[in-house]
Structures are given as structure tokens and as C-alpha cells.
Scaffold this active site. Structure first.
Site, PDB file in Angstrom:
ATOM      1  CE  LYS A 132      -1.816   2.708   3.061  1.00 13.63           C
ATOM      2  NZ  LYS A 132      -1.830   3.997   2.387  1.00 13.63           N
ATOM      3  N   GLY A 181       7.706   4.498   7.641  1.00 16.21           N
ATOM      4  CA  GLY A 181       6.895   5.713   7.811  1.00 16.21           C
ATOM      5  C   GLY A 181       7.259   6.387   9.182  1.00 16.21           C
ATOM      6  CD  GLU A 240       1.301   9.812  15.829  1.00 14.97           C
ATOM      7  OE1 GLU A 240       1.991  10.462  15.188  1.00 14.97           O
ATOM      8  OE2 GLU A 240       0.136   9.672  16.341  1.00 14.97           O
ATOM      9  N   GLY A 296       4.488   3.392  13.205  1.00 14.78           N
ATOM     10  CA  GLY A 296       4.982   2.348  13.310  1.00 14.78           C
ATOM     11  C   GLY A 296       4.647   1.519  14.647  1.00 14.78           C
ATOM     12  CD  GLU A 333      14.310   0.357   7.433  1.00 18.08           C
ATOM     13  OE1 GLU A 333      14.772   1.137   7.935  1.00 18.08           O
ATOM     14  OE2 GLU A 333      14.894  -1.118   7.038  1.00 18.08           O
ATOM     15  CB  CYS A 374      13.687   8.270   7.098  1.00 19.91           C
ATOM     16  SG  CYS A 374      14.573   7.008   5.994  1.00 19.91           S
ATOM     17  CD  GLU A 427      11.526  11.935  10.699  1.00 23.18           C
ATOM     18  OE1 GLU A 427      10.306  11.632  11.287  1.00 23.18           O
ATOM     19  OE2 GLU A 427      12.408  11.495  10.388  1.00 23.18           O
TER      20      GLU A 427
HETATM   21  P1  NAP Z   1       3.026   7.903   7.775  1.00 26.48           P
HETATM   22  O1  NAP Z   1       2.000   8.877   8.270  1.00 26.48           O
HETATM   23  O2  NAP Z   1       3.612   6.985   9.010  1.00 26.48           O
HETATM   24  O3  NAP Z   1       2.518   6.925   6.714  1.00 26.48           O
HETATM   25  C1  NAP Z   1       2.943   6.079   6.208  1.00 26.48           C
HETATM   26  C2  NAP Z   1       2.137   4.995   5.435  1.00 26.48           C
HETATM   27  O4  NAP Z   1       1.240   4.429   6.522  1.00 26.48           O
HETATM   28  C3  NAP Z   1       1.174   5.726   4.560  1.00 26.48           C
HETATM   29  O5  NAP Z   1       1.092   4.682   3.511  1.00 26.48           O
HETATM   30  C4  NAP Z   1       0.004   5.759   5.401  1.00 26.48           C
HETATM   31  O6  NAP Z   1      -1.269   5.777   4.545  1.00 26.48           O
HETATM   32  C5  NAP Z   1       0.044   4.513   6.295  1.00 26.48           C
HETATM   33  N1  NAP Z   1      -0.553   4.526   7.693  1.00 26.48           N
HETATM   34  C6  NAP Z   1      -1.065   5.548   8.190  1.00 26.48           C
HETATM   35  N2  NAP Z   1      -1.748   5.307   9.406  1.00 26.48           N
HETATM   36  C7  NAP Z   1      -1.758   3.951   9.174  1.00 26.48           C
HETATM   37  C8  NAP Z   1      -2.226   3.097  10.266  1.00 26.48           C
HETATM   38  N3  NAP Z   1      -2.896   3.470  11.219  1.00 26.48           N
HETATM   39  N4  NAP Z   1      -2.071   1.563   9.883  1.00 26.48           N
HETATM   40  C9  NAP Z   1      -1.695   1.267   8.759  1.00 26.48           C
HETATM   41  N5  NAP Z   1      -1.060   2.326   7.934  1.00 26.48           N
HETATM   42  C10 NAP Z   1      -1.069   3.582   8.305  1.00 26.48           C
HETATM   43  O7  NAP Z   1       4.377   8.664   7.425  1.00 26.48           O
HETATM   44  P2  NAP Z   1       4.402   9.400   6.037  1.00 26.48           P
HETATM   45  O8  NAP Z   1       3.708  10.719   6.636  1.00 26.48           O
HETATM   46  O9  NAP Z   1       3.996   8.762   5.063  1.00 26.48           O
HETATM   47  O10 NAP Z   1       5.781   9.963   6.121  1.00 26.48           O
HETATM   48  C11 NAP Z   1       6.667  10.848   7.025  1.00 26.48           C
HETATM   49  C12 NAP Z   1       7.429   9.875   7.846  1.00 26.48           C
HETATM   50  O11 NAP Z   1       7.944   8.653   7.416  1.00 26.48           O
HETATM   51  C13 NAP Z   1       8.578  10.589   8.631  1.00 26.48           C
HETATM   52  O12 NAP Z   1       8.338  10.688  10.226  1.00 26.48           O
HETATM   53  C14 NAP Z   1       9.932   9.846   8.184  1.00 26.48           C
HETATM   54  O13 NAP Z   1      10.828   9.928   9.206  1.00 26.48           O
HETATM   55  C15 NAP Z   1       9.137   8.603   8.151  1.00 26.48           C
HETATM   56  N6  NAP Z   1      10.057   7.733   6.985  1.00 26.48           N
HETATM   57  C16 NAP Z   1      11.167   6.839   7.536  1.00 26.48           C
HETATM   58  C17 NAP Z   1      11.658   6.268   6.777  1.00 26.48           C
HETATM   59  C18 NAP Z   1      12.640   5.197   6.917  1.00 26.48           C
HETATM   60  O14 NAP Z   1      13.102   4.531   6.089  1.00 26.48           O
HETATM   61  N7  NAP Z   1      12.941   5.036   8.093  1.00 26.48           N
HETATM   62  C19 NAP Z   1      11.436   6.496   5.291  1.00 26.48           C
HETATM   63  C20 NAP Z   1      10.453   7.312   4.740  1.00 26.48           C
HETATM   64  C21 NAP Z   1       9.830   8.203   5.979  1.00 26.48           C
HETATM   65  P3  NAP Z   1      -1.753   6.982   4.215  1.00 26.48           P
HETATM   66  O15 NAP Z   1      -0.836   7.807   3.267  1.00 26.48           O
HETATM   67  O16 NAP Z   1      -3.080   6.867   3.618  1.00 26.48           O
HETATM   68  O17 NAP Z   1      -1.894   7.927   5.404  1.00 26.48           O
END
Ligand code: NAP
Ligand code: MG
Length: 503
Positions: free
Chosen positions: A178, A231, A234, A236, A253, A287, A390
Site C-alpha cells: 500500500k 513511515g 507513531e 510504526g 523503518e 528519513c 523530526e
Molecule cells: P506515516 O503517516 O507514518 O504514513 C506512512 C504510511 O502508513 C502511509 O502509507 C500511510 O497511509 C500509512 N498509515 C497511516 N496510518 C496507518 C495506520 N493506522 N495503519 C496502517 N497504515 C497507516 O508517514 P508519512 O507521513 O508517509 O511519512 C513521513 C514519516 O515517515 C516521517 O516521520 C519519516 O521519518 C518517516 N520515514 C521513514 C523512513 C525510513 O526508512 N525509516 C522512510 C521514509 C519516511 P496514508 O498515506 O493513507 O496515510
């Protein structure tokens, strides 16, 4: 019918509800497509298709070499579509077409190629030393987990899809992915690639839809064996909770607040470039971004002036223009988050030494509210919120230090541990500093270079497990130990008497 449909069981389809959502280009706010909006039912259907493909289909039974050939075909087909993919990657997420062309598309191809090599080269059976008494032969089989789901963020939509799909398939699993709702297009476009590469139906499924419904189903469905998430920290935590219902394997991650340490013997020209690249590449929406620059006090003033001078020369503009270094943030919401953190920084630290506002004079048609200038706060105390939280935007905190030990202590004073850098003229000294850093990757005299051949992941609240490398391949394999007693009479079963001599 949606412009971009779900890819389930080898076919494109609308969501069962018929619902769609609009995805837009953050550079202009222009709507660029209607995307089928999966909910819980569609996610369950995709998981069931993946389950059937695993339990009844040919994929897990194929040899590693056969699967490798299919994955190489996928890499090749991505190459034939690279221009369109790069354009849509840039338009959907606001990253520059330069980044999509040089990093995202070839990066995804090389992930498929690396995991093809793993499928060929990594043995799926390894003999272990047996024991003389009681006699035994022992070996380990590496086997696929089964159905693996992947939930990915908006910052690197295409490469993240490849990082989840390629190792899963290489190891013989089936997969449901997804993408993030802001950036679903290029992952959905992969469906065509899988069709053309003749990957059997159900082996890969891609669904777009809200994390709270479709995403939660992928992390909790009882037919899923492993879930991988990239992502925010939180979400995670939520994924771990959801996966715990059926004790799925989980890799995460998550976020970061990485430190890039500039020692007093660094080549300041390269070090300044490494700090700027480490922070502002993709507007800091990475990230492992090195958003805390720890700079030795003896070179501090000179280093700051290099940073400010060069940060001001980066070109902010239309991401479809190859000359643009920085495009918009992924969304207005993300730009507003940056704005809030900069306001907080003004309270905590004072005026930034550059940036601190939306850019002026953007070309007509660009949505200025989604852009933000590269911003640097100097003289930051590591305990400030802007140094601890972050931001995921173009904001750098510069923190002075006096000794290598102090630099390591500041670097480690974080809930995160994803990346980090050491800029130094002495490899020996830099190695010592790197050894002290509690983080999954350290770049010496460099930053951001990630290769599918080397492991990537986080310490502390930056995650669990590793992606990429052989470690990332093995994250998609179960370990089965087989112990065989060659028999040979009751003498070889003395251990049964631990229960009773009478059995
Ligand atoms: P996010 O809100 O955590 O969303 C990531 C993914 O999870 C999206 O596909 C989102 O869907 C989905 N999601 C949201 N709530 C969920 C739930 N309750 N259950 C299952 N899936 C859910 O993060 P983001 O806004 O996309 O990205 C920014 C963050 O990701 C930053 O904090 C960054 O540090 C972190 N990040 C980490 C890495 C790494 O490799 N460590 C890489 C990239 C990003 P929707 O889009 O539909 O909300
Ligand atoms: Mg979009």
C-alpha cells in the site's frame, strides 16, 4: 472508472465501493488523477489473492534462478518506462525530476537486480555440524514466510515499493503493497510491469487507500505472515500492535534525527557540501537526513559562512525543470509543519541564519504556499525541540562541540538512530567516532548513499530489522532447523530416559 486502479490478483480493478480520491501535484495544486480508494474489503481481497498465490500457485515452488530471471525482467521493463515513471514520481510527490531520474527509478531497478542475485546466490539449505552422540545430522532450510505486506510513505514512493516487493518475491513470498495516499501513482503503475514480466496473478498486489482502513487491514489480517512498514515512528508503533494479534514478523523503518559530525580536520569544502546534501536533498523529506550538523568549535564560524553562502545558491522551482534543486514539500500540510517548527525555532534559538520563509519570485502557476526555503538555525542546543523532533523538511540545526567524545554524546542524545555522518581528514579518527554512534548507517566523508547491496535500518526508535543487503533478504525468509537421528538402536536414545526408562 478510476484513472489509476488497484492491482489485485494480476488485474487492474476499481475499489469494490467504486470510490476514488484525487491525487494532485504539490508544485501547482493541479489534480493529476483519480485513484481507486481501497478500503478494508479491498485490502482483504488482495491478501486473499496473495494467500492463494502462495498456497496454490507456482511462485514459492520455483527455483531461485527462475524467480531471479523474472525479477531481472521487472528491472528491465522499469527501464523501458523510466521517463514516464520519473515524470509521474515528480508530479505526484513534488520531488524533482532530477532526483526521480538519477535516484528513484535506477534505485528501484537496482533493488530488483540485487534481490535477483540473492535468490540465485543465497543458499536455501545449509548443513550444520551434527553431534556424535546421540548421533545427528543437522541442517537449516531458509523458506519464505508466506504473505508479506508492505506499507510505504510518500517521500520515496517508487523506490520504497521496490524495497518491499523485490526481497519478498525473491525469497518466494507473495506480496501486497500500500503506497501513501499522497503518492500512489507510480506504485500502481508497477502493475503493468508485473503483467508484462509474466509474474503469476496474486504474487504482487498493489492497493491505494487510507492507512486507517486499508493499511490497518494489511497489518492485521490473519492470513498475513509478515508486515514491513516505512513511515513515522507513531504509525510504526500502531503497526506493531496490529501485527501482534497473530504474531506476525515485523520490520519497521521509522523516523530519524541524524547527526552529521564535522571534525576540525575535515576538508571543509566537501564537508559543507555533504552537510547541505545530507540535509536538503529532497527538501529534508528523507528519513536518514542529517538534520543536526555537529561542528567543531575551531572551524565553526568559517563552516557556517560556507553553509549560508551555498544554501542560498540552491535553485527552488518547478520540479519538472531539470535545473531545479528543490521543489515543493509533498503537501501544504507538510509545508505548514515546517513553518510551525521554524516558528518554534525562532522562540527556542532565535532568528535562523538563512531561510525561514516561503520563497519569493517563484514562476507563475507554482503554488508558493507548498514551498519553503532551506533554513539553518545556528548555535542550537541539542535539547531544543527543533534538534530532538523530526521535522521532515528543509531545516538544519547547527550545534557546536569541543571534542570527539562530546560530538558522539550529542549525536547519541536522541530517541532515534537511523543515519549519521562523520566528516574528517583522518579515516582512523572517523572510524572511532563512527563506532561510538548508536545508529544503523554512518557515512564517512559522504552522505545519503544507499545501495541495495548493503543493509539499511535503524537503532532505537528508528526501527526494527534491516532492509537491503543479505540481512534484508533474510528478513523475508523463515529459518527451519531439521535434526535427523540416523537411528541405530535404543543406545542412541538415552535422552528419552529424561522422561522415563520405560517408554
Ligand atoms: P506515516 O503517516 O507514518 O504514513 C506512512 C504510511 O502508513 C502511509 O502509507 C500511510 O497511509 C500509512 N498509515 C497511516 N496510518 C496507518 C495506520 N493506522 N495503519 C496502517 N497504515 C497507516 O508517514 P508519512 O507521513 O508517509 O511519512 C513521513 C514519516 O515517515 C516521517 O516521520 C519519516 O521519518 C518517516 N520515514 C521513514 C523512513 C525510513 O526508512 N525509516 C522512510 C521514509 C519516511 P496514508 O498515506 O493513507 O496515510
Ligand atoms: Mg500527489
Amino acid at each position: 472508472m478510476a484513472d489509476y486502479q488497484l492491482f489485485i490478483d494480476g488485474e487492474y480493478c476499481d475499489a469494490a465501493s467504486g470510490q476514488t480520491f484525487t491525487t494532485s501535484d504539490p508544485a501547482t495544486n493541479e489534480a493529476i488523477g483519480e485513484v481507486a480508494k481501497a478500503d478494508k474489503a479491498d485490502a482483504a481481497r488482495a491478501v486473499e489473492a496473495a494467500r492463494r498465490a502462495f498456497d496454490e500457485g507456482p511462485w514459492p515452488k520455483m527455483s531461485g534462478a527462475e524467480r531471479a530471471a523474472k525479477l531481472r525482467k521487472v528491472a528491465e521493463l522499469i527501464g523501458t518506462k523510466s521517463e514516464k515513471l520519473a515524470e509521474m514520481e515528480a508530479r505526484d510527490g513534488g520531488g524533482t525530476v532530477k532526483k526521480a531520474t538519477f535516484a528513484d527509478i535506477p534505485g528501484a531497478q537496482s533493488a530488483f537486480e540485487w534481490f535477483a542475485r540473492c535468490a540465485e546466490d543465497q543458499p536455501d539449505e545449509v548443513e550444520l555440524p551434527g553431534s556424535p552422540f546421540p548421533p545427528s545430522q543437522n541442517w537449516v532450510n531458509y523458506e519464505p514466510h508466506g504473505v508479506c505486506t508492505g506499507i510505504i510513505p510518500w517521500n520515496f514512493p517508487f523506490i520504497m515499493a521496490a524495497w518491499k516487493i523485490a526481497p519478498a518475491l525473491a525469497a518466494g513470498n507473495t506480496s501486497v503493497i500500500k503506497p501513501a495516499s499522497f503518492t500512489s501513482i507510480t506504485a500502481l503503475m508497477l502493475g503493468e510491469v508485473f503483467q508484462e514480466a509474466d509474474i503469476p496473478p496474486g504474487v504482487v498486489n498493489v492497493i491505494a487507500g487510507p492507512g486507517g482502513t486499508a493499511g490497518e487491514e494489511l497489518a492485521s489480517h490473519p492470513m498475513v505472515d509478515k508486515t514491513a512498514f516505512t513511515g513515522s515512528t507513531e504509525v510504526g508503533r500502531r503497526i506493531m500492535q496490529l501485527a501482534s494479534g497473530t504474531v506476525k514478523a515485523v520490520t519497521l523503518e521509522l523516523g530519524g534525527k541524524s547527526a552529521n559530525i564535522v571534525l576540525d580536520d575535515a576538508d571543509l569544502d566537501i564537508a559543507a557540501a555533504a552537510v547541505l546534501f545530507g540535509t536538503f536533498f529532497h527538501n529534508g523529506q528523507v528519513c536518514e537526513s542529517g538534520t543536526r550538523a555537529l561542528v567543531h568549535r575551531s572551524i565553526y564560524d568559517e563552516f557556517l559562512s560556507l553553509l549560508v553562502d551555498r544554501a542560498g545558491k540552491m535553485v527552488i522551482g518547478n520540479p519538472l525543470d531539470f535545473n531545479a534543486d528543490l521543489g515543493p514539500l509533498v503537501s501544504r500540510g507538510q509545508a505548514e509543519t515546517v513553518e510551525r517548527y521554524v516558528a518554534l525555532g525562532r522562540d527556542e534559538v532565535g532568528e535562523p541564519i538563512c531561510g525561514g520563509s516561503r520563497p519569493d519570485g517563484l514562476a507563475e502557476g507554482l503554488a508558493a504556499e507548498n514551498f519553503y526555503r532551506p533554513t539553518i538555525f545556528a548555535g542550537v542546543d541539542n535539547s531544543a525541540k527543533i534538534a530532538q523532533e523530526e521535522i521532515f523538511g528543509p531545516v538544519l540545526c547547527v550545534i557546536p562541540f569541543d571534542s570527539d567524545e562530546e560530538a558522539v554524546a550529542i549525536a547519541n542524545d536522541s530517541i532515534y538512530g537511523l543515519g549519521g555522518g562523520v566528516q574528517s581528514g583522518s579515516l582512523e579518527r572517523a572510524r572511532k567516532v563512527a563506532a561510538g554512534m548508536r545508529t544503523g548507517t554512518v557515512w564517512i566523508n559522504d552522505y545519503h548513499l544507499i545501495s541495495p547491496e548493503r543493509p539499511f535500518g535503524g537503532y532505537k526508535q528508528s526501527g526494527i530489522g534491516r532492509e537491503l543487503g543479505v540481512e534484508g533478504y533474510n528478513a523475508y525468509r523463515q529459518v527451519k532447523h531439521v535434526h535427523a537421528n540416523p537411528g541405530g538402536g535404543r543406545d542412541n536414545y538415552m535422552h528419552f530416559s529424561a522422561l522415563s526408562a520405560n517408554i
